[in-house]
Design a protein around this motif. Structure first.
Motif, PDB file in Angstrom:
ATOM      1  N   GLN A 136      -2.258  -5.530   0.504  1.00 54.85           N
ATOM      2  CA  GLN A 136      -2.746  -4.279   1.102  1.00 54.85           C
ATOM      3  C   GLN A 136      -2.539  -4.255   2.620  1.00 54.85           C
ATOM      4  O   GLN A 136      -3.443  -3.899   3.383  1.00 54.85           O
ATOM      5  N   CYS A 137      -1.352  -4.646   3.044  1.00 53.52           N
ATOM      6  CA  CYS A 137      -1.028  -4.674   4.476  1.00 53.52           C
ATOM      7  C   CYS A 137      -0.093  -3.506   4.793  1.00 53.52           C
ATOM      8  O   CYS A 137       1.136  -3.645   4.760  1.00 53.52           O
ATOM      9  N   SER A 138      -0.676  -2.357   5.085  1.00 55.85           N
ATOM     10  CA  SER A 138       0.133  -1.176   5.397  1.00 55.85           C
ATOM     11  C   SER A 138       0.901  -1.363   6.700  1.00 55.85           C
ATOM     12  O   SER A 138       2.022  -0.862   6.847  1.00 55.85           O
ATOM     13  N   VAL A 139       0.312  -2.097   7.652  1.00 56.21           N
ATOM     14  CA  VAL A 139       0.989  -2.346   8.929  1.00 56.21           C
ATOM     15  C   VAL A 139       2.253  -3.163   8.696  1.00 56.21           C
ATOM     16  O   VAL A 139       3.277  -2.942   9.353  1.00 56.21           O
ATOM     17  N   CYS A 140       2.194  -4.096   7.732  1.00 46.34           N
ATOM     18  CA  CYS A 140       3.362  -4.921   7.430  1.00 46.34           C
ATOM     19  C   CYS A 140       4.526  -4.056   6.943  1.00 46.34           C
ATOM     20  O   CYS A 140       5.680  -4.280   7.329  1.00 46.34           O
TER      21      CYS A 140
END
Length: 291
Positions: free
Chosen positions: A42-46
């Motif tokens: 759940q790493c949208s920034v990634c």
């Protein structure tokens, strides 16, 4: 070189990282993006940073200056957790440059929190570390043109339908609201977001805590600019109500209520705004209601 001919960004696990990035001797520089792209992370920034990284790597791969002096690689946490442990890395995404000789220095880690992860900023950082200059080429994006065309068509259609009654064009309140929207957007840092491309927020991978306010005065999150916009709008609404209470000639009791509501909006939300300012500018001595 064979891997680069297939894809601009080379995926690496722990073994490949130790063999081609860490083990000497090397006559090439390696830029590594440490990330966590699997859906369960759940790493949208990634994902956002990976898109910019791919743009940069493609710009290098298909440029006339492409050579074996520089390679772009990626290490995903689920494919190289041992690499993260080896480097004592506890956050993602992180960009690092590994020079041909010697160990990476502090400047070889990209300051993502302060600068953002736009491809242009990454290219500037790489040029400082390697003397390799990459001109960023982005794929054509017609969404802005289409949106502008739709807006012009909508406005044109509205004017055509109201062609016999165009008094609304001279509505001062409507133009004032439009002007305020532009002012709120600019003073909240939307232009900085557009230029720097910061993440929306930051999620601590250790405890899962999400930060919406950046702890440094040199950077901000997108969510932070939205919060500042709403606070400025609330303070402005309070000032408008205070002015209305002072200048209107209506019922005294009603004017008193409007005055108290306006005063409450200004006091509370300005205190909130000042507390955010204190959290970013460490050492600022003043506060009001909220610390």
């Amino acid at each position: 070189m064979e891997w680069s001919s297939r894809r601009s960004v080379i995926r690496m696990n722990g073994d490949k990282f130790r063999r081609f990035v860490k083990a000497p001797p090397r006559n090439y520089s390696v830029v590594v993006m440490f990330t966590a792209l699997q859906p369960q992370r759940q790493c949208s920034v990634c994902r956002q940073a990976n898109e910019e990284y791919q743009v940069l790597a493609n710009s290098w791969r298909y440029s006339s200056a492409f050579s074996n002096k520089l390679f772009f690689t990626i290490v995903d946490y689920d494919e190289g957790a041992d690499v993260f442990q080896q480097l004592n890395m506890n956050s993602a995404p992180t960009f690092m440059h590994f020079p041909p000789k010697g160990k990476p220095k502090r400047a070889d880690t990209f300051d993502l929190q302060r600068i953002g992860f736009a491809a242009e900023q990454l290219a500037k950082w790489i040029a400082d570390r390697t003397d390799v200059h990459i001109r960023v080429f982005r794929p054509p994006n017609y969404s802005g043109t289409i949106a502008l065309a739709l807006l012009v068509s909508l406005v044109g259609g509205l004017l055509y339908l109201r062609r016999n009654n165009l008094e609304f064009i001279y509505n001062k309140t409507g133009w004032a609201m439009a002007a305020l929207c532009v002012v709120f957007a600019m003073t909240s840092g939307q232009m900085w977001n557009h230029i720097r491309g910061p993440p929306y927020a930051h999620k601590n991978p250790q405890n899962g805590q999400v930060s919406y306010i950046h702890g440094s005065s040199q950077a901000q999150f997108v969510a932070e600019s939205h919060i500042i916009l709403l606070l400025n709008a609330a303070i402005t609404m309070g000032m408008v109500l205070l002015n209305e209470a002072a200048t209107s000639k209506g019922d005294v009791g009603k004017r008193r209520i409007i005055c108290l509501v306006g005063l409450g909006l200004v006091v509370f939300f300005f205190s909130f705004l000042l507390s955010i300012f204190r959290s970013k500018y460490h050492g600022y001595p003043y506060s009001f209601l909220i610390k």
